[in-house]
Design a protein around this motif. Structure first.
Motif, PDB file in Angstrom:
ATOM      1  N   GLY A 142       0.932  -1.222   0.016  1.00 30.19           N
ATOM      2  CA  GLY A 142       0.033   0.086  -0.235  1.00 30.19           C
ATOM      3  C   GLY A 142       0.747   1.238   0.081  1.00 30.19           C
ATOM      4  N   LEU A 146       1.275   3.959  -3.275  1.00 28.36           N
ATOM      5  CA  LEU A 146       1.011   5.298  -2.929  1.00 28.36           C
ATOM      6  C   LEU A 146       1.980   6.270  -3.006  1.00 28.36           C
ATOM      7  N   GLU A 171      -3.369   2.016  -8.001  1.00 33.87           N
ATOM      8  CA  GLU A 171      -4.640   2.362  -7.026  1.00 33.87           C
ATOM      9  C   GLU A 171      -5.384   1.133  -6.515  1.00 33.87           C
ATOM     10  N   SER A 172      -5.679   0.220  -7.722  1.00 39.64           N
ATOM     11  CA  SER A 172      -6.306  -0.995  -7.208  1.00 39.64           C
ATOM     12  C   SER A 172      -5.587  -1.769  -6.149  1.00 39.64           C
ATOM     13  N   ARG A 175      -5.313   0.140  -2.790  1.00 42.28           N
ATOM     14  CA  ARG A 175      -6.568   0.234  -1.884  1.00 42.28           C
ATOM     15  C   ARG A 175      -6.828  -0.955  -1.065  1.00 42.28           C
ATOM     16  N   SER A 176      -6.637  -2.240  -2.032  1.00 43.87           N
ATOM     17  CA  SER A 176      -7.052  -3.502  -1.630  1.00 43.87           C
ATOM     18  C   SER A 176      -5.978  -3.865  -0.435  1.00 43.87           C
ATOM     19  N   LYS A 179      -7.014  -1.875   2.587  1.00 48.17           N
ATOM     20  CA  LYS A 179      -8.223  -2.412   3.320  1.00 48.17           C
ATOM     21  C   LYS A 179      -8.110  -3.743   4.092  1.00 48.17           C
ATOM     22  N   ALA A 200      -7.520   3.147   2.119  1.00 50.70           N
ATOM     23  CA  ALA A 200      -8.091   2.326   1.499  1.00 50.70           C
ATOM     24  C   ALA A 200      -9.506   2.976   0.897  1.00 50.70           C
ATOM     25  N   GLU A 201     -10.013   3.692   1.691  1.00 49.99           N
ATOM     26  CA  GLU A 201     -11.217   4.574   1.017  1.00 49.99           C
ATOM     27  C   GLU A 201     -10.852   5.688   0.122  1.00 49.99           C
ATOM     28  N   PHE A 203      -7.932   6.486  -1.326  1.00 51.25           N
ATOM     29  CA  PHE A 203      -6.541   6.357  -1.565  1.00 51.25           C
ATOM     30  C   PHE A 203      -6.315   7.279  -3.035  1.00 51.25           C
ATOM     31  N   ARG A 204      -7.504   7.398  -3.919  1.00 52.38           N
ATOM     32  CA  ARG A 204      -7.214   8.143  -4.960  1.00 52.38           C
ATOM     33  C   ARG A 204      -6.968   9.858  -4.533  1.00 52.38           C
ATOM     34  N   ARG A 207      -3.599  10.291  -3.406  1.00 51.26           N
ATOM     35  CA  ARG A 207      -2.827  10.258  -4.589  1.00 51.26           C
ATOM     36  C   ARG A 207      -2.587  11.583  -5.116  1.00 51.26           C
TER      37      ARG A 207
END
Length: 228
Positions: A142, A146, A171-172, A175-176, A179, A200-201, A203-204, A207
């Motif tokens: 993660g 990031l 991003e995928s 986030r996972s 999480k 996780a919620e 992330f975007r 970023r």
């Protein structure tokens, strides 16, 4: 590990710098006692718009620790994305500080011998890791995703043209990973479960904040200080 602890590691020079900058703004001497003894007062002062301006000047770069430098700048760009959580800003500041070391970027933990240069290597290592090691690797994935997609977004887009993973991959997987890490018992013991859940919620948005920071402190097309 990366911990949300920048504010706990400010130096005497950091407090002198903050007091000096804010005193010039308010025409009165800011009490160092207030900065040192009252966390709420300290946090409010650290949000003052004069600090990032001073830190980006030559004066700020030579006068303060990396912890103060990265915390204030991270807090500034995160707030512009609507992210107000100070613990998250503290974590991002610590991430930037620690990942300024190339060796730290490739190691999930100082007690783990593995050195990873690719996210694929980290994902593969999960199958052989103990529960505690898997947690550390997940967190590192993660953080790594990031950091790269935030501070070197233009470089990632350029490499995408040659078949490398695109920004959506980072991003995928980022986030996972956050999480999964957020639900681990070690996250609660380290008091990082909420930070991981927020990453996780959001992330975007985080970023995007780092994209802005990268454009501020170096050339947007710079590549990471290592070879992939």
């Amino acid at each position: 590990m990366v911990l949300a602890n920048c504010r706990a590691q400010f130096t005497a020079n950091d407090f002198d710098f903050v007091a000096s900058v804010l005193s010039r703004q308010s025409n009165q001497r800011i009490s160092l006692v207030e900065l040192l003894s009252d966390p709420e007062c300290r946090d409010e002062m650290l949000d003052h718009e004069a600090l990032p301006k001073a830190l980006l000047s030559r004066e700020g770069q030579v006068a303060v620790s990396q912890q103060l430098y990265f915390y204030v700048l991270a807090r500034t760009v995160l707030r512009r994305q609507g992210i107000e959580d100070r613990e998250l800003a503290d974590y991002i500041g610590a991430l930037l500080w620690q990942f300024s070391s190339v060796q730290r970027m490739h190691s999930p933990h100082e007690k783990m011998p593995q050195q990873f240069h690719y996210i694929a290597e980290m994902l593969e290592a999960l199958s052989k890791a103990s529960a505690a090691e898997a947690f550390l690797i997940r967190v590192h994935i993660g953080n790594y995703a990031l950091f790269l997609s935030g501070m070197f977004h233009a470089w990632i887009e350029k490499r995408q043209q040659r078949g490398a993973p695109d920004p959506s991959f980072y991003e995928s997987v980022g986030r996972s990973s956050f999480k999964t890490a957020a639900s681990h018992k070690l996250a609660y013991q380290l008091e990082l479960a909420q930070v991981y859940a927020l990453l996780a919620e959001g992330f975007r948005d985080t970023r995007l904040a780092l994209n802005e920071l990268a454009q501020t402190i170096w050339k947007s097309k710079d590549k990471p200080p290592f070879t992939l």
